[in-house]
Design a protein around this motif. Structure first.
Motif, PDB file in Angstrom:
ATOM      1  N   PHE A 156      76.413  86.677  31.249  1.00 16.74           N
ATOM      2  CA  PHE A 156      77.888  85.806  29.879  1.00 16.74           C
ATOM      3  C   PHE A 156      78.959  86.319  31.669  1.00 16.74           C
ATOM      4  O   PHE A 156      79.841  86.490  31.528  1.00 16.74           O
ATOM      5  CB  PHE A 156      78.716  87.503  29.220  1.00 16.74           C
ATOM      6  N   GLY A 157      78.301  87.437  32.737  1.00 13.72           N
ATOM      7  CA  GLY A 157      79.107  87.638  33.595  1.00 13.72           C
ATOM      8  C   GLY A 157      80.470  88.564  33.605  1.00 13.72           C
ATOM      9  O   GLY A 157      81.362  89.029  33.733  1.00 13.72           O
ATOM     10  N   THR A 158      79.815  89.878  32.679  1.00 20.39           N
ATOM     11  CA  THR A 158      80.302  90.489  31.730  1.00 20.39           C
ATOM     12  C   THR A 158      79.329  91.647  30.767  1.00 20.39           C
ATOM     13  O   THR A 158      78.580  91.077  30.821  1.00 20.39           O
ATOM     14  CB  THR A 158      81.682  90.404  30.565  1.00 20.39           C
ATOM     15  N   SER A 159      80.083  92.784  30.955  1.00 18.07           N
ATOM     16  CA  SER A 159      79.345  94.327  30.171  1.00 18.07           C
ATOM     17  C   SER A 159      78.996  93.208  29.237  1.00 18.07           C
ATOM     18  O   SER A 159      79.868  92.677  28.338  1.00 18.07           O
ATOM     19  CB  SER A 159      79.767  95.431  30.201  1.00 18.07           C
ATOM     20  N   ARG A 160      77.666  93.597  28.795  1.00 13.34           N
ATOM     21  CA  ARG A 160      76.831  93.542  27.453  1.00 13.34           C
ATOM     22  C   ARG A 160      75.314  94.297  26.720  1.00 13.34           C
ATOM     23  O   ARG A 160      75.500  94.724  27.852  1.00 13.34           O
ATOM     24  CB  ARG A 160      76.184  92.035  27.722  1.00 13.34           C
ATOM     25  N   ASN A 161      75.613  94.440  25.626  1.00 14.81           N
ATOM     26  CA  ASN A 161      74.734  95.253  25.249  1.00 14.81           C
ATOM     27  C   ASN A 161      73.262  93.973  25.015  1.00 14.81           C
ATOM     28  O   ASN A 161      73.487  93.861  23.856  1.00 14.81           O
ATOM     29  CB  ASN A 161      74.824  95.597  23.915  1.00 14.81           C
ATOM     30  N   GLY A 162      72.258  94.001  25.766  1.00 12.10           N
ATOM     31  CA  GLY A 162      71.182  93.173  25.605  1.00 12.10           C
ATOM     32  C   GLY A 162      70.357  93.351  25.136  1.00 12.10           C
ATOM     33  O   GLY A 162      69.524  92.239  23.730  1.00 12.10           O
ATOM     34  N   ARG A 163      70.457  94.592  24.401  1.00  9.21           N
ATOM     35  CA  ARG A 163      69.581  94.954  22.291  1.00  9.21           C
ATOM     36  C   ARG A 163      69.789  94.669  21.526  1.00  9.21           C
ATOM     37  O   ARG A 163      69.070  94.040  20.420  1.00  9.21           O
ATOM     38  CB  ARG A 163      69.064  96.806  23.018  1.00  9.21           C
ATOM     39  N   THR A 164      71.059  93.948  21.913  1.00 10.12           N
ATOM     40  CA  THR A 164      71.871  93.383  20.391  1.00 10.12           C
ATOM     41  C   THR A 164      71.735  92.036  20.838  1.00 10.12           C
ATOM     42  O   THR A 164      72.125  91.085  19.372  1.00 10.12           O
ATOM     43  CB  THR A 164      72.898  93.937  19.756  1.00 10.12           C
ATOM     44  N   ASP A 165      72.681  91.267  21.247  1.00  3.88           N
ATOM     45  CA  ASP A 165      72.642  89.842  22.347  1.00  3.88           C
ATOM     46  C   ASP A 165      71.209  88.933  21.841  1.00  3.88           C
ATOM     47  O   ASP A 165      71.506  88.072  22.018  1.00  3.88           O
ATOM     48  CB  ASP A 165      72.855  89.875  23.847  1.00  3.88           C
ATOM     49  N   TRP A 166      70.409  89.788  22.552  1.00  2.00           N
ATOM     50  CA  TRP A 166      68.885  88.852  22.702  1.00  2.00           C
ATOM     51  C   TRP A 166      67.736  89.305  21.204  1.00  2.00           C
ATOM     52  O   TRP A 166      68.080  90.386  21.144  1.00  2.00           O
ATOM     53  CB  TRP A 166      67.425  89.294  23.677  1.00  2.00           C
TER      54      TRP A 166
END
Length: 189
Positions: A156-166
């Motif tokens: 994404f090129g920005t901070s993300r919460n991968g635990r909910t994105d994936w």
């Protein structure tokens, strides 16, 4: 200069074990601070021709196009149609591996961690990722990162919460729910 050649060829077994433990700890810590020199390369995921899947906007799979591993472990998908982000990843030996063919957004937010910014630049400079039309990039080789959040932020090129994105491929279950189920002893779907 000492002219005496020592008679031993190896460290004692206990010292060898201590050194291996030390190296394992170093290999664990260095990637966290962005140093990848001692990282062992992850085994290349071999994907049989018959196990191909296309990702729909909801992260569900239909037989057709993007390759997915058939290793018995779940694959995780991340999609964002508006940004053109489509990716499949697996966990291998404690790393979150984004598989080749993933697409991400070339734009970066000022809040993106410096280590991820450098990793993106290195991937593009080394040819592991290539620029794609519409301000996107595409991975041409698998890329190992430390966590699902780092993988999502990289795409994404920005901070993300991968635990909910994936999402677990084919189920719609989040990575966090999948891991919670493992801890609770629940067999994932």
């Amino acid at each position: 200069m000492n002219r005496t050649d020592p008679g031993f060829e190896r460290l004692p077994e206990a010292d060898v074990a201590d050194m291996e433990t030390f190296l394992d700890q170093i290999r664990l810590v260095l990637p966290v601070i962005g140093v990848d020199q001692l990282r062992r390369p992850h085994p290349r995921t071999v994907i049989p021709e018959t196990s191909t899947t296309t990702l729909s906007a909801d992260g569900q799979g239909t037989d057709d196009q993007a390759s997915l591993p058939s290793t018995g472990r779940p694959s995780f998908v991340l999609t964002h149609a508006a940004k053109g982000i489509h990716a499949v990843a697996v966990e291998t030996e404690g790393e979150f591996v984004i598989l080749a063919g993933a697409t991400g957004d070339l734009n970066t937010a000022p809040s993106l961690r410096e280590t991820l910014r450098v990793l993106r630049e290195q991937a593009l400079e080394s040819g592991r990722a290539v620029s794609a039309p519409g301000g996107r990039f595409r991975l041409v080789q698998d890329l190992a990162v430390g966590s699902p959040s780092a993988a999502a932020a990289l795409l994404f090129g920005t901070s993300r919460n991968g635990r909910t994105d994936w999402l677990v491929q084919g189920t719609g279950q989040t990575y966090a729910d999948y891991k919670t189920g493992l801890l609770d002893g629940v067999v994932p779907i």
